[in-house]
Motif scaffolding. Structure first.
Motif, PDB file in Angstrom:
ATOM      1  N   LEU A 145      -5.739   1.280  12.045  1.00 52.66           N
ATOM      2  CA  LEU A 145      -5.168   0.711  12.934  1.00 52.66           C
ATOM      3  C   LEU A 145      -5.900   0.811  14.143  1.00 52.66           C
ATOM      4  CD1 LEU A 145      -1.864   2.758  12.578  1.00 52.66           C
ATOM      5  CD2 LEU A 145      -2.375   0.629  11.588  1.00 52.66           C
ATOM      6  N   VAL A 146      -7.345   1.175  14.188  1.00 52.31           N
ATOM      7  CA  VAL A 146      -8.014   0.913  15.041  1.00 52.31           C
ATOM      8  C   VAL A 146      -8.995  -0.307  15.018  1.00 52.31           C
ATOM      9  CG1 VAL A 146      -9.950   1.962  16.408  1.00 52.31           C
ATOM     10  CG2 VAL A 146      -8.186   3.492  15.607  1.00 52.31           C
ATOM     11  N   ALA A 147      -8.908  -1.272  15.984  1.00 52.22           N
ATOM     12  CA  ALA A 147      -9.386  -2.456  15.909  1.00 52.22           C
ATOM     13  C   ALA A 147     -10.992  -2.439  16.047  1.00 52.22           C
ATOM     14  CB  ALA A 147      -8.870  -3.351  17.006  1.00 52.22           C
ATOM     15  N   ILE A 171      -0.085  -7.331  11.511  1.00 51.01           N
ATOM     16  CA  ILE A 171       1.139  -7.566  10.600  1.00 51.01           C
ATOM     17  C   ILE A 171       1.314  -5.892  10.494  1.00 51.01           C
ATOM     18  CG2 ILE A 171       1.791  -8.127   8.353  1.00 51.01           C
ATOM     19  CD1 ILE A 171       0.039 -10.602   8.558  1.00 51.01           C
ATOM     20  N   PHE A 172       0.383  -5.132  10.072  1.00 56.34           N
ATOM     21  CA  PHE A 172       0.751  -3.794   9.567  1.00 56.34           C
ATOM     22  C   PHE A 172       1.220  -3.068  10.798  1.00 56.34           C
ATOM     23  CE2 PHE A 172      -0.003   0.518   8.686  1.00 56.34           C
ATOM     24  CZ  PHE A 172      -0.217   0.572   7.276  1.00 56.34           C
ATOM     25  N   THR A 173       0.494  -3.152  11.857  1.00 57.21           N
ATOM     26  CA  THR A 173       1.367  -2.099  13.079  1.00 57.21           C
ATOM     27  C   THR A 173       2.749  -3.114  13.363  1.00 57.21           C
ATOM     28  OG1 THR A 173       0.175  -3.780  14.564  1.00 57.21           O
ATOM     29  CG2 THR A 173      -0.933  -1.510  13.969  1.00 57.21           C
ATOM     30  N   GLY A 174       2.920  -4.124  13.540  1.00 62.86           N
ATOM     31  CA  GLY A 174       4.136  -5.070  13.935  1.00 62.86           C
ATOM     32  C   GLY A 174       5.204  -4.547  13.011  1.00 62.86           C
ATOM     33  N   ILE A 175       4.844  -4.604  11.734  1.00 57.10           N
ATOM     34  CA  ILE A 175       6.012  -3.990  10.932  1.00 57.10           C
ATOM     35  C   ILE A 175       6.422  -2.384  11.059  1.00 57.10           C
ATOM     36  CG2 ILE A 175       6.530  -3.713   8.333  1.00 57.10           C
ATOM     37  CD1 ILE A 175       5.323  -6.349   7.927  1.00 57.10           C
ATOM     38  N   ILE A 215      -6.298  -8.050   2.472  1.00 54.17           N
ATOM     39  CA  ILE A 215      -5.132  -8.284   1.571  1.00 54.17           C
ATOM     40  C   ILE A 215      -4.075  -7.192   1.805  1.00 54.17           C
ATOM     41  CG2 ILE A 215      -4.217  -8.744  -0.538  1.00 54.17           C
ATOM     42  CD1 ILE A 215      -6.271 -10.932   0.723  1.00 54.17           C
ATOM     43  N   ALA A 216      -4.631  -5.856   1.744  1.00 53.64           N
ATOM     44  CA  ALA A 216      -3.573  -4.661   1.681  1.00 53.64           C
ATOM     45  C   ALA A 216      -2.985  -4.701   3.194  1.00 53.64           C
ATOM     46  CB  ALA A 216      -4.471  -3.467   1.611  1.00 53.64           C
ATOM     47  N   LEU A 217      -3.559  -5.102   4.156  1.00 57.22           N
ATOM     48  CA  LEU A 217      -2.929  -4.797   5.530  1.00 57.22           C
ATOM     49  C   LEU A 217      -1.732  -5.842   5.608  1.00 57.22           C
ATOM     50  CD1 LEU A 217      -6.127  -4.782   7.753  1.00 57.22           C
ATOM     51  CD2 LEU A 217      -4.381  -3.059   7.698  1.00 57.22           C
ATOM     52  N   MET A 218      -1.556  -7.033   4.767  1.00 54.17           N
ATOM     53  CA  MET A 218      -0.816  -7.891   4.822  1.00 54.17           C
ATOM     54  C   MET A 218       0.153  -7.396   3.832  1.00 54.17           C
ATOM     55  SD  MET A 218      -2.782 -11.500   5.927  1.00 54.17           S
ATOM     56  CE  MET A 218      -4.053 -11.011   4.457  1.00 54.17           C
ATOM     57  N   ILE A 219      -0.145  -7.413   2.602  1.00 54.02           N
ATOM     58  CA  ILE A 219       0.846  -7.290   1.338  1.00 54.02           C
ATOM     59  C   ILE A 219       1.356  -5.851   1.672  1.00 54.02           C
ATOM     60  CG2 ILE A 219       0.816  -7.099  -1.050  1.00 54.02           C
ATOM     61  CD1 ILE A 219      -1.072  -9.262  -1.524  1.00 54.02           C
ATOM     62  N   VAL A 220       0.994  -4.900   1.872  1.00 53.67           N
ATOM     63  CA  VAL A 220       1.687  -3.517   1.603  1.00 53.67           C
ATOM     64  C   VAL A 220       2.889  -3.408   2.652  1.00 53.67           C
ATOM     65  CG1 VAL A 220       1.482  -1.039   1.930  1.00 53.67           C
ATOM     66  CG2 VAL A 220      -0.327  -2.522   0.577  1.00 53.67           C
ATOM     67  N   PRO A 221       2.506  -3.734   4.065  1.00 59.91           N
ATOM     68  CA  PRO A 221       3.708  -3.716   5.005  1.00 59.91           C
ATOM     69  C   PRO A 221       4.841  -4.595   4.653  1.00 59.91           C
ATOM     70  CG  PRO A 221       1.974  -4.481   5.835  1.00 59.91           C
ATOM     71  CD  PRO A 221       1.205  -4.078   4.611  1.00 59.91           C
TER      72      PRO A 221
END
Length: 443
Positions: free
Chosen positions: A398-400, A310-314, A26-32
């Motif tokens: 950020l490391v898959a 989403i995080f890295t893209g933003i 959730i944090a990876l999507m909402i925060v950025p």
């Protein structure tokens, strides 16, 4: 302003997941998304997020079928003889199991592929940790520490990036790092020894008789005369002892083709999974049951990968990552210029934690190297220093491959980070001190 927002975004994200207030997914999507809206990039969120997801899509596909493939191998009993042999060798001693984990992970990770290392190490060792009721966080922590050291090989990603970004001779860049890596490997083994001793104090050393008593109500399968870990009736019906040589050959062939780069990783794992499940479970209903059994692991890992997109893209699309890099370089005072190698070694930990290796090695490192040249510091020395923060980088959200690691080990990402962060920082600092001692970098 963008740099402040970028650092704030990472700080808020880390706080939320490490405090347990939000799951990593959730944090990876909402925060950025929230920070992008606040920074005035609301209209571009969709395109930026989609770009990040698209870039990580092959990784998501690869992890999906890798989990399914190794899940089938575990179901069929490929690793059972290994577990049985190890269990017999360590005689129920948690300390020996943790040290063995470190050695196994370092040997396997010499191919430079962390993903493969995690899959093999976790698949082989997790049943032992579960059997002895050991702390489940230790296994992924030790595996990641081991990869953090061997990731510096020339065929590993970071070293290749550093050499390319600074136009360096690979031999000149890497060879002096060999003694540093040896010291790092010794540190990992000593750390594993200490963790194992703590587990031995907590659990004691169990005899084979005690282990068998723990498994009361379960049956033992025998492969080549070796009794494996006990399994339930439900687990036993999926074992395929007669196909163990086929499964072993298929896995070895898969690993060889991964190393040789015969075709893209996602395609290799897709084909290998298709062969494995068809041969081991030719009944279509059985295939559906096996896929359904591993679906929760697949969903947990792959959803995190796409959320990380989403995080890295933003982060990249808003140019926050560029602003963060420039601001960090700008705060280094001129008086510290002659000490840039040690500064680079230390700052490479947060740099590579907050941003991708590509962003750091192709964006930040050339700027630092250019500044260092005015003080007579060679680019190759800066290149070596920049690699010493890699153990910490691997713990980055950020490391898959880290999502694969925690998914297979079945641990919470936030708890895992809290447990492992000091150990990885310790690995980087020990390697930095070794680099100073051997003259690989200057103070």
């Amino acid at each position: 302003m963008l740099a402040i927002l970028g650092f704030s975004m990472v700080a808020v994200f880390m706080y939320l997941i490490m405090s347990g207030k939000l799951s990593a997914l959730i944090a990876l999507m909402i925060v950025p998304a929230a920070f992008a809206v606040f920074a005035g990039f609301g209209s571009g969120i969709g395109d930026m997020a989609l770009t990040g997801i698209t870039e990580l899509a092959p990784t998501g596909v690869m992890l999906m079928f890798a989990i399914l493939y190794f899940g089938i191998m575990i179901d069929a009993g490929l690793f059972d003889p290994v577990v049985g042999k190890i269990l017999k060798a360590v005689k129920g001693d948690p300390m020996k199991i943790v040290v063995g984990t470190a050695v196994l992970a370092m040997i396997v990770s010499l191919d430079g592929d962390g993903t493969t290392t995690y899959m093999i190490t976790i698949s082989s060792m997790l049943p032992l940790y579960q059997r002895l009721k050991m702390n489940p966080l230790i296994l992924p922590a030790v595996a990641l520490m081991a990869v953090g050291v061997t990731n510096l090989t020339p065929w590993g990603g970071p070293t290749a990036r550093a050499a390319s970004a600074l136009n360096l001779d690979m031999q000149e860049l890497f060879n002096p790092l060999i003694p540093v890596m040896i010291v790092g490997a010794l540190w990992v083994i000593l750390s594993a020894y200490w963790m194992g001793k703590q587990e031995r104090k907590r659990l004691g050393v169990l005899s084979m008789e005690e282990l068998q008593q723990q498994a009361e109500g379960k049956s033992y399968l025998t492969f080549f005369g070796t009794a494996t870990a006990a399994v339930s009736e439900e687990e036993a019906k999926w074992k395929r002892p007669k196909l163990i040589w086929f499964n072993f050959a298929l896995t070895i062939a898969l690993m060889a083709m991964l190393i040789l780069g015969v075709m893209p990783l996602p395609i290799l794992f897709m084909l290998a999974f298709a062969i494995a499940i068809t041969v081991n479970y030719p009944n279509v209903m059985h295939q559906k049951e096996r896929i359904a059994e591993h679906a929760s692991n697949v969903l947990a890992v792959v959803s995190l990968v796409f959320a990380a997109g989403i995080f890295t893209g933003i982060l990249s699309g808003t140019e926050m990552v560029d602003a963060m890099a420039n601001s960090l370089v700008a705060v280094i005072p001129d008086s510290m210029g002659p000490h840039l190698p040690i500064i680079t070694a230390i700052t490479s930990m947060p740099f590579t934690f907050f941003m991708s290796n590509d962003a750091y090695y192709f964006g930040v490192l050339p700027i630092i190297a250019e500044a260092a040249s005015t003080y007579g510091i060679s680019a190759v020395e800066l290149g070596r220093a920049s690699l010493l923060g890699q153990p910490v980088h691997l713990l980055s959200p950020l490391v898959a491959s880290t999502y694969l690691l925690v998914g297979m080990a079945k641990v919470d990402f936030g708890q895992y980070q809290r447990f492992t962060i000091l150990w990885t920082v310790g690995t980087s600092l020990v390697m930095t001190m070794a680099a100073l001692l051997f003259g690989v970098i200057s103070l």
